[in-house]
Design an enzyme around this catalytic site. Structure first.
Site, PDB file in Angstrom:
ATOM      1  N   GLU A 313     -53.569 -48.547  90.142  1.00 37.19           N
ATOM      2  CA  GLU A 313     -53.016 -47.208  90.386  1.00 37.19           C
ATOM      3  C   GLU A 313     -53.150 -46.220  89.226  1.00 37.19           C
ATOM      4  O   GLU A 313     -52.151 -45.702  88.745  1.00 37.19           O
ATOM      5  CB  GLU A 313     -51.526 -47.331  90.724  1.00 37.19           C
ATOM      6  CG  GLU A 313     -51.275 -48.094  91.990  1.00 37.19           C
ATOM      7  CD  GLU A 313     -49.793 -48.217  92.308  1.00 37.19           C
ATOM      8  OE1 GLU A 313     -49.443 -48.061  93.466  1.00 37.19           O
ATOM      9  OE2 GLU A 313     -48.995 -48.491  91.391  1.00 37.19           O
TER      10      GLU A 313
HETATM   11  C1  TNX Z   1     -47.426 -51.052  94.115  1.00 35.85           C
HETATM   12  S1  TNX Z   1     -48.680 -53.697  93.431  1.00 35.85           S
HETATM   13  C2  TNX Z   1     -47.500 -51.296  92.764  1.00 35.85           C
HETATM   14  C3  TNX Z   1     -46.264 -51.350  91.952  1.00 35.85           C
HETATM   15  C4  TNX Z   1     -45.071 -50.945  92.756  1.00 35.85           C
HETATM   16  C5  TNX Z   1     -45.141 -51.590  94.108  1.00 35.85           C
HETATM   17  C6  TNX Z   1     -43.928 -51.350  94.943  1.00 35.85           C
HETATM   18  C7  TNX Z   1     -49.208 -52.892  92.356  1.00 35.85           C
HETATM   19  C8  TNX Z   1     -50.310 -53.488  91.693  1.00 35.85           C
HETATM   20  N1  TNX Z   1     -48.650 -51.682  92.129  1.00 35.85           N
HETATM   21  O1  TNX Z   1     -46.402 -50.556  90.810  1.00 35.85           O
HETATM   22  O2  TNX Z   1     -43.929 -51.342  92.075  1.00 35.85           O
HETATM   23  O3  TNX Z   1     -46.270 -51.124  94.786  1.00 35.85           O
HETATM   24  O4  TNX Z   1     -43.965 -52.103  96.111  1.00 35.85           O
END
Ligand code: TNX
Length: 501
Positions: A313
């Site tokens: 992300e």
């Molecule tokens: C996605 S899973 C994210 C996290 C968040 C989560 C909440 C991932 C690699 N990144 O930063 O906490 O969703 O469900």
């Protein structure tokens, strides 16, 4: 000999057998489902006089079992020589590092393994047929021969969004051990907090650890505390995989050290739950030194082979900039003779052959991702099945729902070997159930979200594909509840499960 006062077992090993919280047969009780199980009409009486013998290489496993029996039954069971419960390391090499053979007969109980981890897993199986009631109890006869399907059976815990004390994490570790989970991935850093002492960068914890989502005080593990946590897990045959997120999810570091920002200005602490905005400055010397120093300290605290580099992300970098930071992190981990693992986005960087990819996001078609991964192995954490922070249903108070609602059957009914086209059994290192803690503040919140879905993921990781059967699973899951009640583990009473009462 049978102890007369006892409720006895439900008989044959058929899954149609009505299950009772006390005294179900071996086949009807064990979760994850074993590779081979047979039941017999033998019965083993567990009494105040029962002793447990353990080999020199696994005395702690004997003590652990004795304590578990005392907790469940109140019987003063101890270790001793020539116990009627005998743990041995005489198991065949074919059992591998984690397999075991268990035999319960009228004469005694034997658990044979090749390695102490196998004995520990055998002990977990035995615990599942010891009823939670005080006084002498009778165990159902039979044998189990059992080895895991996958090497990585993981759970992850986000201690960054909310901080969890050492005692709280230990409580979670104890719960993981029940279901033969062998990997605890700790998400140690994120925008809202930095949770591990780094001696060369003291401001990370002086500043970066003082916050958490919602404005609480945060917290961090000193290196000594963290070492103790790793040891506590190791004593339960669970390997800790530390995650230091890069390049994004780094606001806590950016608030602690101005030089990590491209504009040289320290960021303000971040207390809400947005994602994607933060990044260390790619290509800067300060960033390179930071990465090298942090991974050197973290690797030194890590007896296991893996260190997680994050990678998910990031919305504020160009693809080239993103790849350069991931590659630096990968290099820094390798320089410490560890293997890097990262979220699926890292497939956009040049990965070394051993680097492991953790799959999580189901929105994009997986084809390009799998192609970009080359020959990499995968740990599978599909969010719509394994994310234990997803709500069970619209009424669930805690948790999020961006990947949908995840009921117990959603968590259970899939096959790791067919999830990603082109990534068959041999390329799946294993499965992992993450818990993100934007909405979870304490151990009881975490346990409520983990149970009963965590045992579903544990079974996918351990049990042979051929044993996959929802109806069998839900019945075996139901009779775990008296154990959870006795251990004060909070859990969700899913309407999909035939709970005993
Ligand atoms: C996605 S899973 C994210 C996290 C968040 C989560 C909440 C991932 C690699 N990144 O930063 O906490 O969703 O469900």
């Amino acid at each position: 000999m049978l102890v007369a006062t006892l409720l006895c077992t439900a008989g044959s090993g058929s899954f149609d057998t009505p299950v009772s919280p006390l005294g179900a047969s071996l086949a009807a009780s064990v979760l994850p489902a074993p590779e081979h199980v047979s039941t017999s009409t033998d019965r083993f009486p567990l009494t105040a006089a029962t002793r447990i013998s353990a080999p020199a290489g696994a005395t702690a496993v004997g003590e652990y079992l004795a304590a578990a029996i005392r907790r469940a039954t109140g019987l003063p069971v101890r270790t001793g020589e020539r116990g009627s419960i005998a743990l041995t390391l005489d198991g065949k090499a074919s059992l591998g590092p984690e397999g075991y053979h268990l035999a319960i007969t009228t004469a005694g109980v034997r658990i044979d393994a090749h390695d102490p981890a196998g004995l520990f897993h055998g002990v977990q199986t035995l615990r599942q047929v010891i009823p939670e009631r005080s006084g002498a109890v009778t165990l159902p006869g039979g044998t189990v021969t059992d080895t895991p399907r996958f090497a990585w059976r993981g759970a992850s815990l986000d201690v960054a969004r909310h901080f969890f004390s050492v005692a709280e994490v230990e409580r979670y570790i104890d719960a993981l051990a029940l279901y033969k989970i062998n990997t605890l991935h700790l998400h140690l850093t994120d925008d809202q907090g930095w949770r591990i002492e780094i001696r060369s960068r003291p401001r990370l914890t002086q500043i970066g650890a003082a916050t958490e989502i919602g404005g609480g005080h945060g917290g961090f593990y000193t290196q000594d505390e963290y070492r103790a946590l790793v040891k506590y897990a190791q004593d339960r045959f669970i390997t800790v995989v530390p995650e230091i997120e890069l390049p994004g999810h780094t606001n806590a570091a950016l608030a602690s050290y101005a030089e990590l920002n491209c504009d040289g200005k320290a960021r303000r602490p971040y207390l809400s739950s947005g994602v994607g905005f933060s990044s260390v400055c790619p290509g800067r010397q300060a960033t390179e030194y930071f990465i090298a120093d942090v991974f050197a300290e973290v690797a030194a605290l890590t007896p296991g082979p893996f260190v997680h580099i994050g990678g998910d992300e990031v919305k504020s970098l160009t693809p080239r900039e993103y790849a350069s930071v991931v590659e630096s992190a990968q290099r820094a981990v390798q320089a410490q003779h560890k293997t890097a693992i990262g979220w699926q986005e890292i497939t956009a960087a040049a990965l070394d052959p051993g680097t492991v990819v953790q799959y999580w996001q189901r929105n994009d078609p997986p084809g390009p991702l799998v192609a970009a991964a080359g020959k990499a192995k995968f740990v599978l954490s599909p969010a719509d099945k394994t994310y234990l922070d997803m709500k069970y249903n619209p009424q669930t108070e805690l948790g999020l729902s961006w990947a949908g609602f995840v009921e117990v059957r959603d968590a259970y009914d899939w096959d790791p070997a067919t999830l990603l086209p082109g990534v068959g059994e041999a390329r799946v290192l294993g499965v992992e159930a993450p818990i993100w803690t934007e909405t979870l503040e304490n151990a009881s919140d975490v346990l409520f979200m983990a149970f009963p879905r965590l045992p579903a993921i544990a079974e996918l990781g351990w049990s042979p594909r051929s044993s996959h059967d929802w109806d069998s699973f839900r019945r075996r899951l139901a009779i775990q509840a008296p154990h959870w009640d006795a251990m004060h583990l909070s859990y969700y009473r899913s309407p999909q499960i035939p709970w005993p009462r």
